[in-house]
Design an enzyme around this catalytic site. Structure first.
Site, PDB file in Angstrom:
ATOM      1  CB  SER A 121       5.482  -5.715  -2.686  1.00  0.00           C
ATOM      2  OG  SER A 121       5.533  -6.669  -1.936  1.00  0.00           O
ATOM      3  CG  HIS A 149       7.122  -1.653  -2.848  1.00  0.00           C
ATOM      4  ND1 HIS A 149       6.474   0.001  -2.056  1.00  0.00           N
ATOM      5  CD2 HIS A 149       6.122  -2.280  -1.766  1.00  0.00           C
ATOM      6  CE1 HIS A 149       5.757   0.021  -1.474  1.00  0.00           C
ATOM      7  NE2 HIS A 149       4.913  -0.917  -0.886  1.00  0.00           N
ATOM      8  CG  ASP A 193       5.405  -3.806   1.151  1.00  0.00           C
ATOM      9  OD1 ASP A 193       4.840  -2.971   1.686  1.00  0.00           O
ATOM     10  OD2 ASP A 193       4.838  -5.147   0.211  1.00  0.00           O
ATOM     11  CG  MET A 243       3.830  -4.809   6.911  1.00  0.00           C
ATOM     12  SD  MET A 243       2.581  -5.712   6.810  1.00  0.00           S
ATOM     13  CE  MET A 243       2.549  -6.502   4.972  1.00  0.00           C
ATOM     14  CG  HIS A 297       5.106   0.585   2.124  1.00  0.00           C
ATOM     15  ND1 HIS A 297       3.656  -0.283   1.820  1.00  0.00           N
ATOM     16  CD2 HIS A 297       4.505   1.676   3.099  1.00  0.00           C
ATOM     17  CE1 HIS A 297       2.513   0.394   1.928  1.00  0.00           C
ATOM     18  NE2 HIS A 297       2.981   1.146   3.241  1.00  0.00           N
ATOM     19  CG  MET A 333       2.716  -0.335   5.675  1.00  0.00           C
ATOM     20  SD  MET A 333       2.050  -1.684   5.026  1.00  0.00           S
ATOM     21  CE  MET A 333       3.782  -2.164   4.250  1.00  0.00           C
ATOM     22  CG  MET A 391      -1.548   2.544   1.818  1.00  0.00           C
ATOM     23  SD  MET A 391      -0.572   1.490   0.823  1.00  0.00           S
ATOM     24  CE  MET A 391      -1.121  -0.499   1.245  1.00  0.00           C
ATOM     25  CG  ASP A 429       1.628  -0.311  -1.551  1.00  0.00           C
ATOM     26  OD1 ASP A 429       1.402  -2.470  -2.196  1.00  0.00           O
ATOM     27  OD2 ASP A 429       1.963  -0.597  -0.919  1.00  0.00           O
TER      28      ASP A 429
HETATM   29  C1  DX5 Z   1       0.166  -4.003   1.850  1.00  0.00           C
HETATM   30  C2  DX5 Z   1       1.446  -3.802   1.108  1.00  0.00           C
HETATM   31  C3  DX5 Z   1       2.251  -4.443  -0.263  1.00  0.00           C
HETATM   32  C4  DX5 Z   1       1.935  -5.427  -1.036  1.00  0.00           C
HETATM   33  C5  DX5 Z   1       0.335  -5.656  -2.099  1.00  0.00           C
HETATM   34  O1  DX5 Z   1       0.393  -3.725   2.849  1.00  0.00           O
HETATM   35  O2  DX5 Z   1       2.059  -2.595   1.148  1.00  0.00           O
HETATM   36  O3  DX5 Z   1       3.133  -3.729  -1.045  1.00  0.00           O
HETATM   37  O4  DX5 Z   1       3.039  -6.567  -1.073  1.00  0.00           O
HETATM   38  O5  DX5 Z   1       0.878  -7.108  -2.791  1.00  0.00           O
HETATM   39  P1  DX5 Z   1      -0.184  -7.288  -3.477  1.00  0.00           P
HETATM   40  O6  DX5 Z   1      -0.061  -6.530  -4.745  1.00  0.00           O
HETATM   41  O7  DX5 Z   1      -0.815  -8.955  -3.408  1.00  0.00           O
HETATM   42  O8  DX5 Z   1      -1.810  -6.362  -3.562  1.00  0.00           O
HETATM   43 ZN    ZN Z   2       3.590  -2.024  -0.157  1.00  0.00          ZN
END
Ligand code: DX5
Ligand code: ZN
Length: 211
Positions: A7, A32, A34, A36, A65, A67, A136, A172
């Site tokens: 990620s 990956h 993320d 948000m 991904h 969110m 998750m 994840d």
């Molecule tokens: C959290 C994200 C993850 C995050 C994981 O909401 O979806 O992808 O980057 O990070 P680690 O591996 O540090 O838990």
């Molecule tokens: Zn993620």
């Protein structure tokens, strides 16, 4: 064979190109990303512009991904930016079946993500329309959180529901060599990791340890 999807949330964004190239050279199978929106989760990251920039630095598949509160309005942006997979949260899609059809009609793979408290039962009637289930293993929003072990049971159940279908199971949040191995034993195919890949700066050894 387990796939490792670093990620980039944990990357140094002031040198994103070097980070992406380093991850590719270190053996990442996909990246990956993320997204948000500061509404659905209490954090704000990046949008299609950054994904387009990452696309220009690598040939690795880009696993996006979302969110965000209203993914339906944004799907085309991320396809245009170069996403290979788009994963939406079941909790954000009032018409999940339709959203999955739209993602496919745009020519990319469709994933469904489930928050820790969401039952795998929401997948029951869309099992033939998904390429990926993202379990998750933390509450979405931040890297560096602790793995929620109850999710292992959910991975197991999704594995049973899959039967002879070909969708992948991705996990994840809080994934390291130990929790990753537990997820793979429960049936996971793809491990997303931020903290565990970037810790200490030796991405190659870190990816190897996860694998
Ligand atoms: C959290 C994200 C993850 C995050 C994981 O909401 O979806 O992808 O980057 O990070 P680690 O591996 O540090 O838990
Ligand atoms: Zn993620």
């Amino acid at each position: 064979m387990v796939c490792i999807a670093p990620s980039i949330l944990s990357a140094d964004f002031s040198k994103l190109r070097e980070e992406v190239i380093a991850l590719e050279q270190a053996g990442a199978d996909m990246l990956h990303l993320d997204v948000m929106d500061g509404h659905y989760v209490p954090n704000l990251t990046f949008g299609p512009q950054i994904i387009k920039a990452v696309r220009e630095c690598t040939r690795l598949p880009l696993d996006v991904h979302l969110m965000v509160t209203s993914p339906d309005e944004m799907l085309e942006w991320f396809v245009a930016a170069g996403a290979d997979n788009i994963t939406v949260h079941a909790e954000t899609c009032p018409h999940l079946d339709k959203t999955l059809q739209t993602i496919h009609s745009l020519g990319v793979k469709a994933g469904v993500s489930l928050n820790p408290e969401t039952s795998e039962k929401v997948l029951e009637y869309v099992l033939d329309k998904i390429d990926l289930v993202l379990v998750m293993t933390v509450n979405p929003g931040f890297g560096g959180q602790t793995f929620i072990k109850e999710q292992l049971q959910k991975i197991n159940r999704i594995c049973e529901m899959r039967q002879d279908r070909h969708f992948k199971i991705e996990v994840d949040g809080g994934i390291n060599a130990q929790t990753g191995a537990e997820c793979v034993a429960a049936g996971a195919d793809i491990l997303v990791a931020g903290t565990a890949v970037f810790a200490g700066g030796n991405y190659k050894d870190n990816i190897k340890a996860l694998r």
